[in-house]
Design an enzyme around this catalytic site. Structure first.
Site, mmCIF file in Angstrom:
data_model
loop_
_atom_site.group_PDB
_atom_site.id
_atom_site.type_symbol
_atom_site.label_atom_id
_atom_site.label_comp_id
_atom_site.label_asym_id
_atom_site.label_seq_id
_atom_site.Cartn_x
_atom_site.Cartn_y
_atom_site.Cartn_z
ATOM 1 N N GLY A 31 0.632 -1.273 0.463
ATOM 2 C CA GLY A 31 -0.370 -0.247 -0.080
ATOM 3 C C GLY A 31 0.764 1.788 0.263
ATOM 4 N N HIS A 37 4.005 2.022 -7.857
ATOM 5 C CA HIS A 37 2.699 0.641 -7.476
ATOM 6 C C HIS A 37 1.860 0.580 -8.980
ATOM 7 C CE1 HIS A 37 3.873 1.294 -3.516
ATOM 8 N NE2 HIS A 37 3.599 0.365 -3.704
ATOM 9 N N GLN A 149 11.677 -3.920 -9.515
ATOM 10 C CA GLN A 149 13.507 -4.105 -9.591
ATOM 11 C C GLN A 149 13.799 -3.395 -8.588
ATOM 12 O OE1 GLN A 149 14.373 -6.397 -11.399
ATOM 13 N NE2 GLN A 149 17.091 -5.616 -10.354
ATOM 14 N N SER A 186 8.972 5.538 -3.724
ATOM 15 C CA SER A 186 8.944 4.384 -2.482
ATOM 16 C C SER A 186 8.246 4.636 -1.281
ATOM 17 C CB SER A 186 10.342 4.904 -1.229
ATOM 18 O OG SER A 186 9.988 3.695 0.203
#
Ligand code: AMP
Length: 283
Positions: A31, A37, A149, A186
């Protein structure tokens, strides 16, 4: 998009889709969605019929001193973003659904997990990853599962589990999505205050400097590492690790191989960040 909480509901939805010969794509996440994402979801949307995104902050991959309790969580915003990407199912289970009372099984991948993040965070980390990903594969039964990756070692560990346990799923690794200044996206970047955010740009700059040396023909691992180390030092960053390893086996290398992983982890402000480049001999 449906938000499902139970394993039984997901199994039922997948069963119905498979009965129609639909292919199933899975994007496992914790999440706090960002473009990294979303890039995985987009890829899954393009390549598979039923797109399932799991949202589960997996407690077993955190050490007691790590950031499980403060890990950023915003399910509402995540659901909106996933819906916009055309995700069909957001699977957001409770910890008790995934780890019922008496849960006692652990998947440990030997070797690959002894180094880099496995050494830095401890063996429990990749045990937690391997175990929860295997459970997600068994719950969702995806044809394809998409990973970033950004977590290069995680991709290798998951591929190893799939091969070793004969899991019937294809693993796709997707490129690292970066901020305009190069910082790898991130969920943990929200921990960075303005100074730390600026300092964090040194990680990718360090990898870039090493990559430039490599692309210019340098093959000696120590020399390449030193170029990255210099950038980090100038930014006041002391990495937990900064290493060149074979990109498949994670064996240390004295000279770069066909594909060499240059990976870094460092604490910047209160955030622990990781990043990597793959150095290719042809480049
Ligand atoms: P996480 O929610 O951090 O566990 O990440 C879920 C998935 O998204 C993992 O496969 C990550 O490797 C991937 N991911 C995270 N950050 C990025 C990024 N900046 N670029 C591409 N993939 C990412």
């Amino acid at each position: 998009m449906r938000i499902l909480r139970t394993i039984a509901e997901v199994r039922e939805a997948v069963r119905e889709a498979k009965a129609q010969n639909s292919t199933v794509g899975l994007v496992p996440t914790m999440g706090a969605f960002h473009q990294g994402h979303l890039s995985l979801m987009r890829r899954a949307r393009q390549e598979t019929d039923l797109v399932v995104v799991s949202l589960f902050v997996n407690p077993t991959q955190f050490a007691p001193n790590e950031d499980l309790s403060t890990y950023p969580r915003d399910e509402e915003a995540d659901a909106r973003m996933a819906e916009q990407e055309g995700v069909d199912i957001l699977f957001a289970p409770t910890p008790a659904e995934i780890y019922p009372d008496g849960f006692a099984t652990n998947i440990h991948v030997a070797g690959l997990t002894d180094v880099l993040d496995g050494a830095s965070r401890g063996a429990h980390h990749f045990d937690g990853v391997a175990t929860v990903v295997t459970k997600l594969f068994n719950i969702v039964r995806p044809d394809v599962a998409y990973f970033g990756q950004k977590d290069a070692q995680q991709v290798l560990v998951v591929r190893r589990v799939v091969r070793d346990l004969d899991l019937d799923v294809r693993i796709e690794a997707c490129p690292i999505v970066r901020e305009p200044d190069g910082l790898a996206m991130s969920s943990r970047n929200v921990y960075l205050d303005a100074d730390a955010r600026q300092q964090a740009t040194a990680l990718n700059r360090a990898l870039d400097a090493a990559q430039a040396l490599h692309d210019g023909g340098e093959r000696d691992a120590d020399s390449i590492r030193s170029a990255a180390q210099k950038v980090l030092r100038e930014a006041g960053i002391h990495p937990e690790y900064l290493e060149l390893r074979d990109a498949e086996t994670l064996e240390p290398v004295a000279r770069t191989t066909r594909e060499t992983l240059l990976a870094v982890a460092a604490r910047v402000g209160t955030a622990r960040l990781i990043d990597n480049h793959v150095l290719k001999a042809s480049s």
